[in-house]
Structures are given as C-alpha cells and as structure tokens.
Design a protein around this motif. Structure first.
Motif, short mmCIF file in Angstrom:
data_model
loop_
_atom_site.label_atom_id
_atom_site.label_comp_id
_atom_site.label_asym_id
_atom_site.label_seq_id
_atom_site.Cartn_x
_atom_site.Cartn_y
_atom_site.Cartn_z
N LEU A 1 0.02 -34.68 -33.57
CA LEU A 1 0.59 -35.74 -34.40
C LEU A 1 0.54 -37.09 -33.70
CD1 LEU A 1 2.01 -36.41 -37.06
CD2 LEU A 1 4.19 -35.88 -35.94
N SER A 2 0.83 -37.12 -32.40
CA SER A 2 0.83 -38.39 -31.66
C SER A 2 -0.57 -38.98 -31.55
CB SER A 2 1.42 -38.19 -30.25
OG SER A 2 2.82 -38.02 -30.33
N TYR A 3 -1.57 -38.13 -31.30
CA TYR A 3 -2.95 -38.64 -31.28
C TYR A 3 -3.33 -39.17 -32.66
CZ TYR A 3 -4.11 -36.80 -26.61
OH TYR A 3 -4.17 -36.58 -25.25
N PHE A 4 -2.88 -38.47 -33.71
CA PHE A 4 -3.19 -38.93 -35.06
C PHE A 4 -2.53 -40.28 -35.33
CE2 PHE A 4 -2.73 -39.28 -39.63
CZ PHE A 4 -3.98 -38.86 -40.09
N HIS A 5 -1.36 -40.52 -34.75
CA HIS A 5 -0.67 -41.80 -34.94
C HIS A 5 -1.54 -42.97 -34.47
CE1 HIS A 5 3.65 -39.97 -35.09
NE2 HIS A 5 3.03 -39.92 -36.24
N VAL B 1 3.99 -50.68 -20.34
CA VAL B 1 2.66 -51.16 -20.70
C VAL B 1 1.66 -50.84 -19.58
CG1 VAL B 1 1.28 -53.25 -20.97
CG2 VAL B 1 3.36 -52.94 -22.31
N LEU B 2 2.07 -51.10 -18.34
CA LEU B 2 1.19 -50.85 -17.20
C LEU B 2 0.92 -49.35 -17.03
CD1 LEU B 2 2.69 -53.44 -14.72
CD2 LEU B 2 0.45 -53.55 -15.79
N LEU B 3 1.93 -48.54 -17.27
CA LEU B 3 1.71 -47.09 -17.21
C LEU B 3 0.71 -46.66 -18.27
CD1 LEU B 3 5.27 -45.53 -16.64
CD2 LEU B 3 3.57 -46.21 -14.95
N GLY B 4 0.79 -47.29 -19.45
CA GLY B 4 -0.15 -46.97 -20.52
C GLY B 4 -1.58 -47.32 -20.14
N ILE C 1 -2.29 -53.17 -29.18
CA ILE C 1 -2.95 -52.39 -28.13
C ILE C 1 -1.91 -51.69 -27.26
CG2 ILE C 1 -4.36 -52.52 -26.05
CD1 ILE C 1 -5.97 -52.74 -28.58
N PHE C 2 -0.84 -52.39 -26.91
CA PHE C 2 0.21 -51.77 -26.11
C PHE C 2 0.83 -50.58 -26.84
CE2 PHE C 2 1.13 -56.17 -24.03
CZ PHE C 2 0.00 -56.01 -23.24
N SER C 3 1.00 -50.72 -28.15
CA SER C 3 1.55 -49.62 -28.95
C SER C 3 0.60 -48.43 -28.98
CB SER C 3 1.83 -50.09 -30.38
OG SER C 3 2.77 -51.14 -30.39
N LEU C 4 -0.69 -48.72 -29.15
CA LEU C 4 -1.71 -47.66 -29.17
C LEU C 4 -1.76 -46.92 -27.84
CD1 LEU C 4 -4.60 -49.58 -30.97
CD2 LEU C 4 -3.21 -47.73 -31.94
N LEU C 5 -1.74 -47.66 -26.74
CA LEU C 5 -1.81 -47.05 -25.42
C LEU C 5 -0.58 -46.20 -25.13
CD1 LEU C 5 -3.29 -49.97 -23.25
CD2 LEU C 5 -4.47 -47.93 -24.09
N ASP C 6 0.58 -46.68 -25.57
CA ASP C 6 1.81 -45.92 -25.33
C ASP C 6 1.80 -44.62 -26.15
OD1 ASP C 6 4.57 -46.07 -24.03
OD2 ASP C 6 5.09 -45.65 -26.12
N ARG C 7 1.33 -44.70 -27.39
CA ARG C 7 1.26 -43.51 -28.24
C ARG C 7 0.27 -42.51 -27.64
NH1 ARG C 7 4.30 -40.92 -31.40
NH2 ARG C 7 5.54 -42.28 -30.13
#
Length: 434
Positions: free
Chosen positions: A143-147, A45-48, A114-120
């Motif tokens: 594809l990952s940006y689209f996710h 999460v922190l890396l994201g 938000i954590f999921s969005l930042l990781d993606r």
C-alpha cells in the motif's frame, strides 16, 4: 547553534556511520533539548534522500549520538562538510549530489512533493525489509509503495482535466456545427451546455488507474505490460485499503502471521519497489534506478488478451530466437495466467509441448514454469504429453530448480490456489521426487 545527528556511529557500529549536520536557530528562552523539534523535518528529509540512494531504509530507531556545536560571533565553529557517500568502497557521492542539485533547482511546491514521495518510499522500504522473514507488513508495504504512484497520479489530475475538456470541446463543437447545423450564438450556447454535460459524465471514468497510467505516459514508462501491472496493483491496493474478508482454510509456505489481504501478486515486492523508485527518479529528472528498471522491465508480462492471441498464432520460436517482447511469456508470464485461472491449461498444451522438447533441461525455464507444468500434468490425458510433463517435473527435482523448496510445498501451494494434484502426490509417494 548547529545540531549534528550521527547514525550508526563509528564507535558503535563496525560497519561505519552516517553523519548528518543540520543548522538550527534557537531563541534565548529556548533550550538545547528543543532542537530536535526544529530539526526533525529536515532530518527525516535527509534520511529519505540517503535511503533512496542506498536502497536501504535508514530509520530513527538505530543507535545514534547527538553533537551540538555553538557558533561564535555568527560564524560556525565547525569545518565545512562536503557531501560524501561511500558504501562497501563504492563511491555513491555522484548519485547523492545529482539528487541534491535537482532539489535545489525545483520550486518549493515540487520540493515538498519530492520529500513526501521519498518519505513514503522509505517507509515502504522499511516495512518491506522488516517483513523479509516475519512477513508482518507485506500488505502495508504494498500500500505504501502504491501511495507513491497515487501521489504522482493526483499531481497530473489538473493536466488530465484540461486535456479532457479540450477533447470534449473539440468533439461537441464539431457535432453541434456539422450534425445539428448550429451557428452563431446558438452554437456557442450549445457548445457550453454539451461541454458541461459530457464532462460531468466522462469525469467519472478518470480513476486512480487512469491517472497513474497517464503520468506513466508522460514519463515514457507506459506499455501494455505496465498498464496490466497497474490494474493488478489497483486491485491489491483496494484489498488492503478498503478491507475484505481474508479467511483462508488453507495455507502455504512460508506460513503467514496473519491472513494475507493480497494473495495473488504477479511480481515480487522488489519489482514494485523499483517501479516506485524509478517514477520518483524520472519525475525528479535523475538517473537513479534506471538500470534496475531496465532489468525488471524484461520480466514484465503483457495482459492475458495479448498472451491468448500469441497462443492462438502458435508461431513459437526457440528461446534464442524469440522476440524480446514475448520472452516474458516464457519466463513465467504464461505460468502466472494459468495459476490465476485467466488462461485455461488446455490452450497451452502446444506451447509447453514445443518448449519442453528443447528446454526440458533448462533450469530457468523449469523454475519459472513448474506450477503450470504440474497443472497441465494433472489435466492432460494424452500419453505423449503426459510423459513429457512428468519428465520435466522429475528433471526439476534432479536439477534442484523448483521454485518451491520441496514438491510437497508445490502440492500445498497449488491446493491453496484451487488445483487438485493427485498425480503429483503419487510421484511424491513413489520417491521419484521430494
């Protein structure tokens, strides 16, 4: 116990380091080596968050050191660490604190989103950066940006459904009472029946593109330009996610390590990265990436229908006087439509005749329109326009503002997209251009 993970340690990397401290409680039977199992999710999460703030993917693969500090009597033995983020002497602590403050305010459910969005986003940014030279993960990064967009679109599904039922209910009620002249219990029964029937039919129209465009409206980012972009992104996403035949008997520079799944991107990957980052920021309620978005927003083009109407009107103005809503057409928008065969070259003769009469030495205009200029050059038989287009091509060579490194590459590029260029080939053979 507290575990401290240090990335790019100052003793290892001359460019500095990132220090992350993560508290962790271990039971008596657990070992220090178990700590990464309990701290990994917080670490990612922190890396994201950090990657998002600095627009650079911090990953788990680089050099790092781990330092463990044990508490004494329930009191941490290390000094309290304040948030600090300084890059190239630019203090970004404020941006970091803004995100952390917002994360503290939102609900646990939204926090995990938000954590999921930042990781993606971080994964997409990692693949994008790793592909700048190798081009290996370009399709996967798309594809990952689209996710990111898809995840937010799914979030608004419930709201879309409620809004849809509200509109359908309003329509069916009026129809049943005013057209069928029903009332009382008969009206109520027919309202319920028609609501179910119409809802089941119209719900099929709520596609992933519709969901994304709905939340763009909610975030104040919807326009003809963004709607057109989302449609092209959905096509690209489908090509990557669902697979298709990818063989091409021709290639272009830079040559690809694999046959590309997406071959007609209308914008560079940087634009998609900023779009994904900006919607995350907008949803979270922070200002990060708003400036970057304002910059690329100027270059977004309206759809081919609007562009065709603009060409029909023929009310062309100088670049200094043109409306900001139409400047993107001149800065490569029309070039893109001609290249993708959505607009015919013959319908653009007057446009390029007008602008080349004044902008034939304008490097930006030539750079963003050279493919269309060559395509028109190959298709026109009118001597005056032919001479004007040929001069523009030669000027592009002299000013060294060709979007391709050499005109040979331009020839290969256009051939890849299905355009024959015998006149350009003669110019290259003559030595007038290279």
């Amino acid at each position: 116990m507290q575990t401290t993970e240090r990335i790019d340690d100052e003793t290892i990397n001359d460019f500095g380091f990132i220090k992350i401290s993560i508290p962790c409680d271990l039971k008596e039977y657990e070992s220090i080596s178990d700590a990464p199992v309990f701290t990994r999710s917080k670490y990612l999460v922190l890396l994201g968050i950090i990657s998002f703030v600095i627009d650079d993917p911090v990953d788990v693969f680089g050099p790092k050191t781990n330092k463990y500090i044990f508490n004494e009597g329930g009191i941490w033995s290390h000094e309290d660490i304040e948030n600090s983020l300084v890059i190239d002497k630019v203090d970004s602590t404020g941006l970091l604190s803004e995100i952390i403050t917002k994360l503290k305010e939102i609900s646990p459910h939204n926090k995990t989103l938000i954590f999921s969005l930042l990781d993606r986003w971080r994964k997409a940014r990692y693949m994008e950066k790793d592909s700048e030279e190798s081009l290996i993960y370009t399709d996967e990064a798309t594809l990952s940006y689209f996710h990111v967009l898809e995840l937010l679109g799914d979030l608004y599904s419930k709201k879309i459904s409620e809004k849809s039922k509200e509109l359908i209910k309003e329509f069916t009620s009026k129809y049943n009472s005013e057209i069928l002249s029903l009332s009382g219990q008969s009206l109520e029964n027919e309202n319920n029946a028609k609501l179910k029937l119409v809802s089941s039919i119209l719900s099929k129209d709520i596609s992933v593109a519709s969901k994304i465009m709905y939340f763009l409206k909610e975030l104040g980012l919807y326009s003809n330009q963004t709607a057109f972009w989302i449609k092209t992104l959905v096509e690209a996403r489908n090509s990557v996610a669902h697979g298709r035949r990818v063989f091409y008997d021709k290639s272009i520079f830079p040559v690809q390590p694999f046959f590309p799944l997406v071959s007609n991107s209308i914008y560079p990957m940087q634009f998609l990265r900023v779009l994904a980052a900006n919607v995350i920021s907008k949803y979270l309620g922070v200002s990060l990436y708003s400036n970057e978005w304002n910059i690329i927003n100027v270059y977004l083009i309206k759809d081919d229908h609007v562009t065709k109407e603009y060409l029909k009107r023929g009310a062309f103005e100088s670049i200094e006087e043109i409306d900001t809503n139409e400047i993107a057409i001149i800065r490569g928008g029309l070039n893109s439509f001609i290249l993708n065969k959505k607009i015919s070259p013959s319908s653009c003769f007057k446009f390029y005749e007008f602008y080349l009469s004044t902008e034939i030495d304008n490097e930006e205009f030539l750079y963003t329109n050279i493919h269309a200029i060559v395509i028109l050059y190959e298709s026109t038989k009118e001597p005056g326009l032919n001479a004007l287009l040929e001069k523009a091509i030669i000027n592009t060579h002299k000013l060294e503002c060709n979007i391709d490194e050499k005109f040979r590459d331009t020839m290969y590029f256009l051939d890849f997209h299905g355009f024959e260029t015998p006149k350009l080939e003669l110019l290259i053979e003559s030595g007038d251009i290279r």
